[in-house]
Design an enzyme around this catalytic site. Structure first.
Site, PDB file in Angstrom:
ATOM      1  CG  ASP A  85       9.895 -70.543 -73.248  1.00 21.71           C
ATOM      2  OD1 ASP A  85       9.369 -70.878 -72.177  1.00 21.71           O
ATOM      3  OD2 ASP A  85       9.790 -71.213 -74.269  1.00 21.71           O
TER       4      ASP A  85
ATOM      5  NE  ARG B  24      12.526 -68.826 -75.903  1.00 22.46           N
ATOM      6  CZ  ARG B  24      13.662 -69.237 -75.345  1.00 22.46           C
ATOM      7  NH1 ARG B  24      14.348 -70.408 -75.314  1.00 22.46           N
ATOM      8  NH2 ARG B  24      13.989 -68.385 -74.135  1.00 22.46           N
TER       9      ARG B  24
ATOM     10  NE  ARG C  33      14.977 -74.832 -80.290  1.00 23.44           N
ATOM     11  CZ  ARG C  33      14.525 -74.454 -78.909  1.00 23.44           C
ATOM     12  NH1 ARG C  33      14.907 -73.514 -78.311  1.00 23.44           N
ATOM     13  NH2 ARG C  33      13.655 -75.220 -78.372  1.00 23.44           N
TER      14      ARG C  33
ATOM     15  CG  HIS D 250      19.519 -74.350 -76.196  1.00 22.43           C
ATOM     16  ND1 HIS D 250      18.406 -73.727 -75.508  1.00 22.43           N
ATOM     17  CD2 HIS D 250      19.629 -73.922 -77.304  1.00 22.43           C
ATOM     18  CE1 HIS D 250      17.944 -72.855 -76.349  1.00 22.43           C
ATOM     19  NE2 HIS D 250      18.501 -72.970 -77.385  1.00 22.43           N
TER      20      HIS D 250
ATOM     21  CB  CYS E 163      17.565 -72.419 -68.753  1.00 22.09           C
ATOM     22  SG  CYS E 163      17.978 -73.944 -69.960  1.00 22.09           S
TER      23      CYS E 163
END
Length: 262
Positions: free
Chosen positions: A57, A82, A127, A156, A252
């Protein structure tokens, strides 16, 4: 930006991700290169972060830090899958910026921070920690507006809201991604905002990047094209369908390096 050299969907940390669905790695790279080349054709400079094996990612460079006035607040990821991305991003920023702060609290960079002249809009609920909002306000010296995300598909802030013109505090967003109180705040701050439909939000149409004129956004968000043109913007549709399989698109893949001079 970071090339999707190692991009795969090998785990699921949001509703978009399904490891059972194959990813075409060559197509993902082609689509990413098209986005990079479009930025360059529009006159923008693109800095490249080297991808790290085992971090699929990392292509989503927006999550690696937030940059305001040449100052960098690094990221601290919520999901274990992540966490190793954070030091890789931080090392690049430390090599390229004089003022870099490693965060104390969980934040996923511009995934949950959106910057305008007047405010830093900050997402929380899935998150980034609410504590990271006060940390960002203290570090950047700008008022931070906390917004609660309630729909897991819009995990997000950058999947639910996009800054169209930071100088004019103009945004577009999908209201149903937010709590009732946060919707009321957005209405008060941005009474003339462009509101996205459920269909365009589901096409990740809010995961867009604007330079104040050109708005690069997922090609599937066709319902946003006319309204953007009516407001004087030039929408540029981009196909990032392979990266959509991980819940990411134009924004992103793009972290904006904001200098003090603008």
């Amino acid at each position: 930006m970071c090339p999707p050299t190692h991009f795969r969907v090998t785990y699921s940390i949001n509703p978009w991700m399904d490891p059972a669905k194959p990813v075409d790695s060559a197509l993902a790279l082609f689509q990413w290169e098209d986005l990079r080349d479009r930025y360059r054709a529009l006159g923008h400079t693109v800095e490249i972060l080297d991808p790290v094996p085992g971090l699929p990612d990392m292509v989503f460079a927006a999550n690696g830090a937030t940059v305001v006035d040449d100052r960098v607040l690094g990221a601290r990821f919520a999901c274990e899958e992540r966490t190793a991305e954070a030091p890789a991003h931080l090392a690049w920023y430390q090599a390229n910026f004089a003022e870099v702060q490693e965060p104390r609290h969980i934040n996923e960079g511009e995934g949950d921070f959106a910057v305008t002249t007047s405010w830093i809009l900050a997402g929380q609920g899935f998150r980034s920690s609410l504590l990271s909002h006060s940390e960002a306000q203290e570090y950047f010296g700008r008022p931070v507006i906390s917004l609660e995300l309630t729909n897991p598909h819009y995990y997000h802030l950058d999947t639910a809201l996009s800054v169209l013109d930071g100088d004019q505090d103009e945004v577009m967003y999908y209201a149903e991604a937010f709590s009732p109180g946060s919707r009321a705040v957005l209405r008060r701050l941005f009474p003339d905002a462009l509101l996205a439909t459920a269909q365009d939000a589901a096409a990740l149409g809010l995961n867009a990047v604007s330079d104040g004129l050109h708005v690069l956004l997922p090609a599937g968000a066709k319902g946003l094209l006319g309204p953007l043109r009516a407001r004087g913007y030039e929408p540029v549709g981009v196909d990032l369908s392979e990266l959509h399989k991980a819940g990411g698109s134009v924004k992103c893949c793009t972290n904006e390096l904001r200098s003090a001079s603008g």
